[in-house]
Design an enzyme around this catalytic site. Sequence first.
Site, mmCIF file in Angstrom:
data_model
loop_
_atom_site.group_PDB
_atom_site.id
_atom_site.type_symbol
_atom_site.label_atom_id
_atom_site.label_comp_id
_atom_site.label_asym_id
_atom_site.label_seq_id
_atom_site.Cartn_x
_atom_site.Cartn_y
_atom_site.Cartn_z
ATOM 1 C CB CYS A 419 -61.842 15.718 -14.395
ATOM 2 S SG CYS A 419 -62.005 15.624 -12.621
ATOM 3 C CG HIS A 463 -62.269 11.237 -13.701
ATOM 4 N ND1 HIS A 463 -61.476 12.298 -14.058
ATOM 5 C CD2 HIS A 463 -62.722 10.705 -14.870
ATOM 6 C CE1 HIS A 463 -61.463 12.406 -15.361
ATOM 7 N NE2 HIS A 463 -62.218 11.449 -15.895
ATOM 8 C CG ASP A 479 -63.311 10.985 -19.118
ATOM 9 O OD1 ASP A 479 -63.434 12.219 -18.966
ATOM 10 O OD2 ASP A 479 -62.587 10.270 -18.404
#
Lengths: 680, 334
Positions: A419, A463, A479
């Site tokens: 991520c 994250h 995202d």
Amino acid sequence: MARLERPITRRQSLWLLAAAITAFTPLAQHMPLWLSAFAGTAFAWRAWLTLRGGRLPARWLLVLMVAAGSAGVFIEYRSLFGRTPGIALLLIFLSLKLMELRAPRDAVVTVLLCYFLILGQFLFTQTIPTALLTCTAVILTTAALLAANNDRPSIRQQLRHAGSLLLQALPLMLLLFLLFPRITGPLWGMPEDRRSAVSGLTDTMAPGSIAQVSQSDAVAFRVAFKSAPPAQASLYWRGLVMPDFDGRAWRVRETREAYTKPPYSQQPSEQPSPENKPVDYELTLEPHGKRWLFALESPLILPAESALTRDYQLLAHQPIRTRQRYALSSSPAIKKGLADPVDVLRASLALPANSNPRTRALAAGWRKQHGTGNGADAAIVKTAEDFFNRQLLSYTLNPPLAGQHSVDEFLFDSKRGFCEHFASAFAFALRAAGVPARVVAGYQGGEVNPVDGYLVVRQYDAHAWTEVWLAKQGWVRIDPTAIAAPRRIDSNLASAIPATDTPPFLMREQMPWLKALRYRLDAVNNGWNQWVLGYDPQRQRDFLQRFGLDPDWRNMTALLATLCGLALLILTFWVLRQREKMDPAHRAWRRFTRKLAKRGVVWQAWEGPDTFAARATQKLPGQAEKIHAIARCYANLRYARHASYADTPPNDGIAQSHGVAHRKTLANGLTRLNQLINEL
Amino acid sequence: MQPRDQQALLSALLADINRIILGKTEPVRMALACLLAGGHLLIEDLPGVGKTTLAHVLARVLGMDMQRIQFTSDMLPADIIGVSVFDRASGTFHFHPGPIFTPMILADELNRATPKAQSALLEAMEDRQVTIEGQTRALPAPFFVIATQNPAFQIGTFPLPESQLDRFLLKIELGYPDAAAERELLAGTDRRQMVAALVPHLSPDQLIQLQQQVRAVHASAALIEYIQAILAYTRTAPFWVAGLSPRAGLALLAVARAWALLAGRDHVLPEDVQAVLPGVVAHRLRWHDGGPGNTGKVGAGEATALQGDRTNNALRAVANGETAAHLIEAVPLP
């Protein structure tokens, strides 16, 4: 007092040794090795003395050892005060006290030291196992105290007696626990030297840093939702905002609090809908040693002792060194940063020179394509998303190592990343195209424990994502990971990574029984944290209000005093009743013996009236006649036919009439006895 | 009999015995108390200190017939109880009663006999009857056994097990007489003649009446509580292999009652219990291995400390193995 001078028996010293060992053992891990060796030697020496006999060490030797031990502590910690050096010093005293067990007084001192050290364990840990261990140690120490007074009963009897004594103390303990006025802060907090948390997010995000956090299954925080929890995909626990990029790592800039109240508010014009309805929840944050707090977007009220920075990062005034609980209400539909100052936006465009040339070129193309008009930024964001989608990037825990141009390598060469790679690349690309963007780190998702309904967020839920500033919309969350690996957001990490990657241990799905067990254990732990360790002024207030009591500290003190007083009163009545049961003749006799004790003749509890009278008259020949008369009178009342109260026949018809007559003679005898004693 | 007369009678009786058994007032009184309490007496001592004489004297002054059974290692139960002999003239079996059918038996050197012979006597003592060839024969009343025992370390003895010892109400030791008593003994007349010259003070009926009176001596609740405290203490204290049995408790109370009666009281005082305690408990409580003073529960170093500590008699008694002395000081009066 001859009784007090009784030497300590073998059994007693073994009891004390056992108590000392149980008090010491759990503390050993927090102490330097030499101290364990020191105490171990003392314990072994004590055991040898007890079992084999021999002389106790001389006093000068003990003084020397105390000095040596204290010097050792001072060298180790550069101080004799504070938590660890203090406990270390006490441990030295305890192990040396065992070397001078001469009289019961020494036994009592040892036991008190043990109690104190057992309590000291809570300064280090407060988990359930610690509490259970402590209970055992307290029972053992209490048994040692009992044994110090009477060593005849067997080990089992001694332990049972100690257990029942402690059980009797339980109501008082609960009363004090629930009602004693609380101060803010944890029950056992010692802020000055708590060790900081081991795992968690840091204020820098370089390639690989979040993947590393993801290997830990430690709990980050737990959340109790007041109503149904929002969808998994919208659980973005916003934590750190990182606007600064140096070509490799993203960093937090703002640590100054800017707003003590949220600078935005829920737009009254908007109709409440499932999307923008505020979510109420309570978050229990495990200590991580940093100041940032986590919340869903966007908190409408701030927890106590916290503030927002200019980039809406929620910061506590003090680093989180103990478990914190705060209530929050977040509304997902808030537009924030609509009027952000230019310098903030400008900072969100800054890029290091000469880095990632391919991405820069690509982004420049986007800008050329969409121009600078109204809505151009939004169009660029859309284009970037499309690009990410087209590149077929893959989500993995084991990306290749990044080189000099990490974004270029990720987007065009390896196309494999975690991520942080996605977030970093996306933010970089947008900045290169002239759209203000920044990286946000926090946690995403969490797992609802079906046992107690708490949402548990662990380190592996860490994250990173991006925020993009658009005119009229403010900061918008995007995202990029969701583009490449939507399952990461919809369910969890384990389902999003390829099968060749090893997910964190607790995330593996193979062992359902293990999972069930873990849920249960975690619920127990959480209950302990919430209700025992986390029983703070707020919880206390809630508890009292449930009973309709005004939780003012004055009221609480009054209530506590009343209940304790009541308990004492009941106890006093009970004791008095026991006293009532004592034969009045015997009570008079005790009065008589007290009187004689003042004249130097002490009655031994085993002496019969005649024996005592004979001995007393030897010392007090002048009173011989009276003493003998008293002894005879007492002996008659207590031992002669139908004399003592306890002797009065039971309540049946015939005996009753006798009883009256007996009572009369008895009363006469008693009057005479008291008279005689008074005359003495 | 008026209480006053009775008291005079008992004093005269004790005086007569003490005239012959010199310097042993306390054991003699104990022996009499044991008899009045209706139990059996065990005398443990070296040969020649007057065990047999004491038995003779008691039998004479109490007006009881006495038989002596000298126990040997080849003795059989029939030698004690008796045998059935076939009578040729009448053609039937005829029972020849053994020495046990006598009111007072002196079982001399009981621990020389085999356990088989011992138990024949002990069972008769307990049941106060014997069963021979399916026929139960009652023993005379009163029935009183004085057994003597040499200290067990002598060669060729079968020490009595604890369960059997428990059947003796009291155990006393006579010991050597002191110098004055011994001088009188050596200079005085022959003891045998003196015994023969004794006049009985009591008839068997009177003796039974006295025994009944003993049972009627009052023991108050406080006193019962005291005895219970003693029993409880022996059961929890670490010094002995086992505590006192309920039978031992009954024995203690019975002897204490007799002791109170001998003192002319109709109720028991704690002092009575304390006075008879040595005779009742000494043979019933066995010290842990290693003997007294090193009971395995008191460390060697501590035991020396105990002996050095003059302030605490109770613990010193433990170190010296004085069971009763320890019990008395360790158990407070209720």
